[in-house]
Design a protein around this motif. Structure first.
Motif, PDB file in Angstrom:
ATOM      1  N   UNK A   1       0.164  -2.522  -2.869  1.00  0.00           N
ATOM      2  CA  UNK A   1       0.910  -1.974  -4.006  1.00  0.00           C
ATOM      3  C   UNK A   1       1.539  -0.615  -3.752  1.00  0.00           C
ATOM      4  N   UNK A   2       1.310  -0.031  -2.576  1.00  0.00           N
ATOM      5  CA  UNK A   2       1.904   1.279  -2.259  1.00  0.00           C
ATOM      6  C   UNK A   2       2.541   1.192  -0.872  1.00  0.00           C
ATOM      7  N   UNK A   3       3.840   1.506  -0.760  1.00  0.00           N
ATOM      8  CA  UNK A   3       4.484   1.483   0.563  1.00  0.00           C
ATOM      9  C   UNK A   3       3.803   2.449   1.526  1.00  0.00           C
ATOM     10  N   UNK A   4       3.854   2.151   2.812  1.00  0.00           N
ATOM     11  CA  UNK A   4       3.213   2.999   3.809  1.00  0.00           C
ATOM     12  C   UNK A   4       4.088   4.184   4.208  1.00  0.00           C
ATOM     13  N   UNK A   5       5.409   3.997   4.199  1.00  0.00           N
ATOM     14  CA  UNK A   5       6.331   5.074   4.573  1.00  0.00           C
ATOM     15  C   UNK A   5       6.257   6.195   3.535  1.00  0.00           C
ATOM     16  N   UNK A   6       6.234   7.451   3.995  1.00  0.00           N
ATOM     17  CA  UNK A   6       5.950   8.580   3.116  1.00  0.00           C
ATOM     18  C   UNK A   6       6.940   8.698   1.965  1.00  0.00           C
ATOM     19  N   UNK A   7       8.227   8.610   2.257  1.00  0.00           N
ATOM     20  CA  UNK A   7       9.224   8.779   1.192  1.00  0.00           C
ATOM     21  C   UNK A   7       9.113   7.666   0.152  1.00  0.00           C
ATOM     22  N   UNK A   8       8.919   6.425   0.609  1.00  0.00           N
ATOM     23  CA  UNK A   8       8.749   5.302  -0.315  1.00  0.00           C
ATOM     24  C   UNK A   8       7.454   5.449  -1.115  1.00  0.00           C
ATOM     25  N   UNK A   9       6.435   5.996  -0.460  1.00  0.00           N
ATOM     26  CA  UNK A   9       5.141   6.202  -1.129  1.00  0.00           C
ATOM     27  C   UNK A   9       5.290   7.204  -2.276  1.00  0.00           C
ATOM     28  N   UNK A  10       6.017   8.289  -2.032  1.00  0.00           N
ATOM     29  CA  UNK A  10       6.237   9.301  -3.077  1.00  0.00           C
ATOM     30  C   UNK A  10       6.993   8.679  -4.254  1.00  0.00           C
ATOM     31  N   UNK A  11       8.009   7.891  -3.949  1.00  0.00           N
ATOM     32  CA  UNK A  11       8.779   7.235  -5.015  1.00  0.00           C
ATOM     33  C   UNK A  11       7.884   6.308  -5.827  1.00  0.00           C
TER      34      UNK A  11
END
Length: 203
Positions: free
Chosen positions: A94-104
């Motif tokens: 349920x949470x993307x691994x890439x940092x920017x996608x994770x923040x979004x």
């Protein structure tokens, strides 16, 4: 009217603005730069520590809405317990691994905090009433990112199609190679119970 408001606000802000603009009397520029740099490191470290703390299964299941509903449904599935011992936790899916996608995604999740505070799904009955809406939001998110979280673990190029059923191998070759469909189109309900799917396309 607006001018008077601005003048009043400026009279209140002016002393702070002048203090910020005034050169330091007691500290050198080098000291201030170094202090700012160290403060930045402390802030960044604290921010990332807090971010990772909210990215654990323990955090996700700390509220009874998740613990008593979807987490209980995950436990009997192959994503939770299997012969290889590889286990997917809530953030894996349920949470993307890439940092920017994770923040979004974390910013998106602030709406879920709002739901927690105001008791949107604080009983089993309310959860079931909202289940289709919640599921459709998640399916739409996964559809939009080409099932990114699924593909973090399941890579088509690494699949041994000879070890799949003839039907599964045929479907994977047909839809994944052409990218006409993505994982979530066919694998809804893979880790949680499905809502009432009357009138909902099944892949």
């Amino acid at each position: 009217m607006m001018r008077r408001l601005w003048e009043r606000a400026w009279s209140w802000l002016r002393p702070y603005w002048l203090t910020l603009r005034r050169p330091s009397v007691h500290y050198s520029l080098g000291f201030l730069v170094a202090a700012g740099f160290l403060a930045g490191i402390v802030f960044w470290g604290g921010f990332n520590t807090a971010l990772e703390a909210t990215n654990t299964e323990e955090f996700c299941t700390s509220c009874h809405e998740m613990r008593d509903n979807v987490f209980q449904e995950l436990k009997p599935t192959i994503h939770y317990s299997n012969r290889s011992g590889v286990r997917a936790t809530c953030p894996d899916c349920h949470v993307p691994h890439k940092w920017t996608d994770k923040i979004a995604r974390k910013m998106q999740a602030s709406k879920e905090v709002w739901g927690k505070i105001f008791g949107t799904v604080n009983t089993r009955e309310k959860f079931l009433d909202h289940r289709l809406e919640l599921a459709m939001h998640e399916w739409a998110r996964l559809k939009a990112n080409d099932s990114l979280e699924c593909r973090n673990c399941h890579n088509y190029e690494s699949m041994d199609l000879t070890r799949q059923s003839a039907r599964a191998a045929q479907i994977h070759q047909r839809w994944l190679v052409t990218r006409e469909k993505t994982c979530i189109d066919c694998h809804k309900g893979i880790a949680h119970h499905l809502p009432d799917m009357a009138g909902i396309p099944q892949g």
